[in-house]
Design an enzyme around this catalytic site. Structure first.
Site, PDB file in Angstrom:
ATOM      1  N   LYS A 124       0.937  -1.063  -0.123  1.00  0.00           N
ATOM      2  CA  LYS A 124      -0.261   0.063  -0.108  1.00  0.00           C
ATOM      3  C   LYS A 124       0.461   1.266   0.089  1.00  0.00           C
ATOM      4  O   LYS A 124       0.748   2.627  -0.220  1.00  0.00           O
ATOM      5  CB  LYS A 124      -1.036  -0.741   0.889  1.00  0.00           C
ATOM      6  CG  LYS A 124      -2.386  -0.808   0.959  1.00  0.00           C
ATOM      7  CD  LYS A 124      -3.611  -1.266   1.685  1.00  0.00           C
ATOM      8  CE  LYS A 124      -4.424  -2.345   1.827  1.00  0.00           C
ATOM      9  NZ  LYS A 124      -4.002  -3.478   1.600  1.00  0.00           N
TER      10      LYS A 124
HETATM   11  C1  PLP Z   1      -4.293  -4.290   1.186  1.00  0.00           C
HETATM   12  C2  PLP Z   1      -3.599  -5.706   1.194  1.00  0.00           C
HETATM   13  C3  PLP Z   1      -4.201  -6.832   0.749  1.00  0.00           C
HETATM   14  C4  PLP Z   1      -5.353  -6.870  -0.590  1.00  0.00           C
HETATM   15  O1  PLP Z   1      -5.206  -6.180  -2.425  1.00  0.00           O
HETATM   16  P1  PLP Z   1      -6.679  -5.589  -2.031  1.00  0.00           P
HETATM   17  O2  PLP Z   1      -5.950  -4.801  -3.542  1.00  0.00           O
HETATM   18  O3  PLP Z   1      -7.516  -5.167  -2.084  1.00  0.00           O
HETATM   19  O4  PLP Z   1      -6.333  -6.577  -3.022  1.00  0.00           O
HETATM   20  C5  PLP Z   1      -3.575  -7.824   0.292  1.00  0.00           C
HETATM   21  N1  PLP Z   1      -1.821  -8.382   1.467  1.00  0.00           N
HETATM   22  C6  PLP Z   1      -1.672  -7.309   2.405  1.00  0.00           C
HETATM   23  C7  PLP Z   1      -0.164  -6.795   3.159  1.00  0.00           C
HETATM   24  C8  PLP Z   1      -2.761  -6.076   2.600  1.00  0.00           C
HETATM   25  O5  PLP Z   1      -2.210  -4.904   2.938  1.00  0.00           O
END
Ligand code: PLP
Length: 436
Positions: A107
């Site tokens: 993220k």
């Molecule tokens: C947010 C997140 C996901 C999921 O990603 P999406 O884009 O919502 O499908 C998977 N793994 C981790 C560690 C995350 O922080």
């Protein structure tokens, strides 16, 4: 560049409006009007480009002049400032590590890019932009970090008291400057309700220029395309037969996999995606039956994927049109907690590789896919650093490893937050008093 809402395909907004608004008023999601193709020349030169250089090529092609060249170059240089290495586990299995940014989850890519873009768009406004973000853990820390020290923007993170890990809390409460943390006496849903109510309150929207930074913002998806190209480049360098490659994506809100689909539309030659989910299997059921039935989320060890109503589903439909086209492009697997732990153990034993629970869901899904497709090879997106989930690592492997430096320094810092009831009137008073 123009964007439309998936609910009103004939009405267009500018990039600035889509980014600052986040969510269209008709409750759809913003999508680019056209998705331009990258040139053959780009792919010929790909292995000669650095991650930042290819990022600039991809984003400038997509944005079609929506930002001045120099501005975009600066944004890319400061946002995409950490690597995304491909690590080989065996002949057919490659892990794309997306956790080398400040908060150790993928993220960081989206949050850093979004923060710089928003900052550019509001730099001449006389009013400060106030970003409200409700979080269950990972999003709040990435957003807070991405916006830390950015001028003319203030971030208020709301998190539920006692429901985030100590390290996650430290990631949000030790920054200071333009970041304020509110510890809410309630659940994640309470936090989200407070934020939603604030946007609907006229007195507040007059007092502040409010926006949100959740994952449906298009500016978080754009940088998430880039590491698909970067991975592909590294495979070419390793002389892997890229025709056989499928991308396996641990999925919750399906933003990450949607970014992969956008990369493909721009010309990245990927034939197949594997959507890896935990017990929250709404998408898996959709692929099986053609019916989309969102539900409440259930709690699992891969908690960042505990999503009952994946918000990017509307974008996937918008890109692919029909159920059978989606089925041709994406295969899905659901992995329960027990199999997640077993996979973490097996991968550690076989490769001495520690995978976070989300990555383990991806690795297990890949193994199941490979059993049915023995010719295939895969890049599995590793979405977080394992030590963000130290308790699960300990449960699976019996011991934890050392904290990475970025987390270790946090344990020495002082937490600073304001306690907040879950009542909207208290939150409103806080926001109204803020400038006085
Ligand atoms: C947010 C997140 C996901 C999921 O990603 P999406 O884009 O919502 O499908 C998977 N793994 C981790 C560690 C995350 O922080």
């Amino acid at each position: 560049m123009k964007l439309y809402s998936t609910n009103s395909p004939e009405e267009f907004v500018s990039l600035r409006e889509a980014v600052l608004r986040g969510l269209p008023q008709d409750n759809g999601l913003y999508m680019p009007e056209t998705i331009p193709q990258l040139s053959a020349d780009f792919f010929e030169k790909l292995t000669k480009y650095s991650f930042q250089e290819l990022s600039y090529q991809v984003v400038s092609t997509l944005l079609q002049g929506a930002l001045p060249e120099e501005v975009l170059k600066n944004i890319i240089e400061s946002a995409i400032d950490f690597p995304a290495p491909v690590v080989q586990l065996d002949d057919d299995t490659y892990v794309l590590e997306l956790f080398h940014g400040n908060t150790l989850a993928f993220k960081d890519f989206g949050a850093r890019f979004m923060s710089r873009l928003m900052s550019y768009f509001v730099k001449d406004d006389d009013r400060e932009l106030v970003i409200l973000v409700a979080t269950s853990g990972d999003t709040g820390s990435a957003v807070a970090n991405g916006f830390h020290g950015v001028e003319n923007i203030k971030v208020i993170v709301l998190y539920p008291q006692g429901r985030v890990s100590d390290l996650q809390e430290r990631q949000m409460t030790t920054l200071g400057k333009n970041i304020t943390a509110l510890q809410v006496d309630g659940s994640f849903d309470d936090c989200q309700r407070l934020v939603k109510q604030a946007f609907l309150d006229q007195e507040l929207t007059q007092a502040h220029q409010l926006t949100s930074a959740n994952s449906i913002n298009i500016s978080r998806l754009i940088p998430q395309m880039l590491y698909y190209f970067e991975a592909y480049k590294q495979l070419l360098e390793k002389e892997v037969d890229t025709e056989k490659i499928v991308f396996t994506v641990p999925s919750g809100n399906f933003g990450n996999i949607t970014a992969g689909l956008l990369a493909q539309k721009m010309g990245l030659p990927i034939k197949k995606f594997v959507a890896a989910t935990n017990d929250n299997d709404v998408f898996h059921q959709y692929l099986k039956t053609g019916e989309y039935n969102p539900s409440v989320s259930v709690q699992t060890l891969s908690n960042a994927m505990d999503v009952g109503a994946p918000s990017n589903f509307a974008r996937i439909k918008d890109l692919c049109f029909t159920w059978s086209e989606i089925k041709d492009l994406i295969e899905s697997y659901t992995v329960n907690d027990e199999d997640t732990i077993t996979k973490m153990q097996a991968v550690y034993k076989k490769h001495e590789y520690t995978a976070c629970p989300h990555t383990a869901v991806g690795l297990e899904s890949w193994e199941r896919h490979q059993a049915e497709n023995p010719e295939a090879k895969s890049v599995i997106l590793s979405t977080a650093h394992p030590m963000k989930f130290g308790d699960v690592i300990e449960k699976a492997l019996g011991a934890t490893s050392e904290l990475p430096e970025k987390l270790a320094v946090l344990t020495k810092r002082e937490k600073s937050f304001t306690q907040m009831s879950a009542q909207f009137k208290d939150f409103k008073k806080y926001l109204l008093d803020m400038n006085n």
